[in-house]
Design an enzyme around this catalytic site. Structure first.
Site, PDB file in Angstrom:
ATOM      1  N   GLU A 140      -8.491  11.120   2.353  1.00  0.00           N
ATOM      2  CA  GLU A 140      -8.664  10.172   3.452  1.00  0.00           C
ATOM      3  C   GLU A 140      -8.887  10.931   4.753  1.00  0.00           C
ATOM      4  O   GLU A 140      -8.324  12.010   4.964  1.00  0.00           O
ATOM      5  CB  GLU A 140      -7.440   9.259   3.578  1.00  0.00           C
ATOM      6  CG  GLU A 140      -7.547   8.255   4.716  1.00  0.00           C
ATOM      7  CD  GLU A 140      -6.558   7.098   4.593  1.00  0.00           C
ATOM      8  OE1 GLU A 140      -6.544   6.258   5.508  1.00  0.00           O
ATOM      9  OE2 GLU A 140      -5.816   7.038   3.599  1.00  0.00           O
TER      10      GLU A 140
ATOM     11  N   GLU B  46       0.872  -1.172   0.000  1.00  0.00           N
ATOM     12  CA  GLU B  46       0.000   0.000   0.000  1.00  0.00           C
ATOM     13  C   GLU B  46       0.913   1.227   0.000  1.00  0.00           C
ATOM     14  O   GLU B  46       1.796   1.343   0.846  1.00  0.00           O
ATOM     15  CB  GLU B  46      -0.884  -0.005   1.246  1.00  0.00           C
ATOM     16  CG  GLU B  46      -1.871   1.147   1.320  1.00  0.00           C
ATOM     17  CD  GLU B  46      -2.689   1.116   2.616  1.00  0.00           C
ATOM     18  OE1 GLU B  46      -3.880   1.443   2.572  1.00  0.00           O
ATOM     19  OE2 GLU B  46      -2.117   0.760   3.684  1.00  0.00           O
TER      20      GLU B  46
END
Length: 357
Positions: free
Chosen positions: A213, A116
């Site tokens: 986010e 990630e």
């Protein structure tokens, strides 16, 4: 996909409220976890709880809104598969402040190995470079800024393959981009190549998006992403003294808030080029053999007109507007040019100086 620090202050995003007043025929609002394609772009939206939502608009544009009822969420638009050689441009509005735990980042995954990764352009209260138990791998220069690199490990946490143990790679921009109106370019090859020199290898690309986010925070965003930097656009005129095969290629990346704003690139005592801006962040290019001090001058302020200059580049070397101390057009401390500069904005007739070239 995970942020770890709690925040709880509330912000009011005027720009987000204004955006809600303009409906788009093709708009699709997501309130539950989803992936897919929309208007030629891949999208992803994930949350573990709460009221976070994301609205898909035309092209690479999306809007998001969340509040503190959401523990963790992430979403954005981009591509699937991703690419290690892609150049990403983005612009829009990032509606958080320094008290909110949030990122704006290029975000993606690879398999074999399962990785990630984030290229963090702006963040609020929590700097991901301080992740617990991580390893620092130094820094490098890209797109006019320094990026600090850190690797963290996630153990039995959500991934594109369910709960897994995997590494996260972070490149964190320094200085980070500000809040509110925002734009930039990410040359991802610079990140992938630097990571590889440190043994931080990527695998086979899954998705790659320009993501917002949030973690236990509150905010909004209105972001448009595209591949590569646009060029041209608007109306332009170049002076005769700037033509004739000069040795410097200068790119001015700018937009107007209303359209019709006029800016002039000056080098030394030479007017190199004048452009009429659109409301889309655009790269305007000129070639010159002039030398001396360089500046971008805004000349036709009126009504609701303002100019945002992201940066200039000289033969590929980027000089960010927010790093410059000479700005006579930004409204600071109650007057035009009344502060220390360090802003992308020209609210009044004035100029941003970029030093000698």
């Amino acid at each position: 996909m995970k942020i770890f620090q709690n925040t709880k202050n509330v912000i009011v995003s005027i720009a987000w409220a204004a955006a809600l007043c303009t409906s788009a025929v093709s708009a699709q609002t997501l309130t539950s976890n989803s992936t897919g394609t929309n208007n030629g772009f891949y999208y992803t939206f994930w949350k573990d709880s709460g009221d976070a939502s994301m609205t898909l608009l035309s092209g690479g544009r999306y809007q998001s809104s969340w509040n503190s009822s959401t523990n963790n969420w992430v979403g954005g638009k981009g591509w699937n598969p991703g690419s290690s050689s892609r150049v990403i441009s983005y612009s829009g509005y990032y509606g958080v402040d320094s008290s909110q735990n949030s990122y704006l980042a290029l975000y993606g995954w690879t398999r074999s190995p399962l990785i990630e990764y984030y290229v963090i352009e702006s963040y609020g209260s929590y700097n991901p470079a301080s992740c617990s138990g991580g390893t620092d791998y130094g820094s490098f220069q890209s797109d006019g800024a320094t990026y600090n690199v850190r690797r963290c490990q996630r153990v039995n946490q959500p991934s594109i393959d369910g709960n897994q143990t995997f590494y996260q790679y972070f490149s964190v921009r320094n200085p980070k981009k500000g809040f509110g109106n925002i734009s930039g370019t990410i040359t991802f090859a610079n990140h992938a190549n630097f990571w590889a020199t440190k043994g931080l290898n990527l695998g086979n690309h899954n998705y790659q998006v320009l993501a917002t986010e949030g973690y236990q925070s509150r905010g909004s965003s209105d972001i448009t992403v595209s591949q590569g930097g646009s060029s041209g656009g608007g109306n332009s005129s170049s002076s005769s003294s700037a033509s004739g095969g000069g040795s410097k290629i200068i790119v001015v990346r700018a937009r107007g808030t209303a359209g019709g704003e006029s800016i002039t690139l000056r080098v030394g005592n030479t007017n190199v080029a004048t452009w009429t801006l659109t409301t889309t962040m655009t790269n305007y290019t000129a070639t010159t053999s002039a030398s001396g001090g360089s500046l971008v001058q805004y000349t036709n302020d009126s009504g609701n007109r303002d100019v945002q200059v992201d940066y200039i580049s000289v033969n590929g070397s980027i000089r960010q507007s927010e790093d410059q101390t000479y700005n006579t057009g930004v409204y600071q401390n109650g007057s035009c040019g009344g502060g220390n500069g360090r802003s992308e904005w020209l609210h009044c007739n004035g100029a941003i100086g970029y030093g000698d070239i």
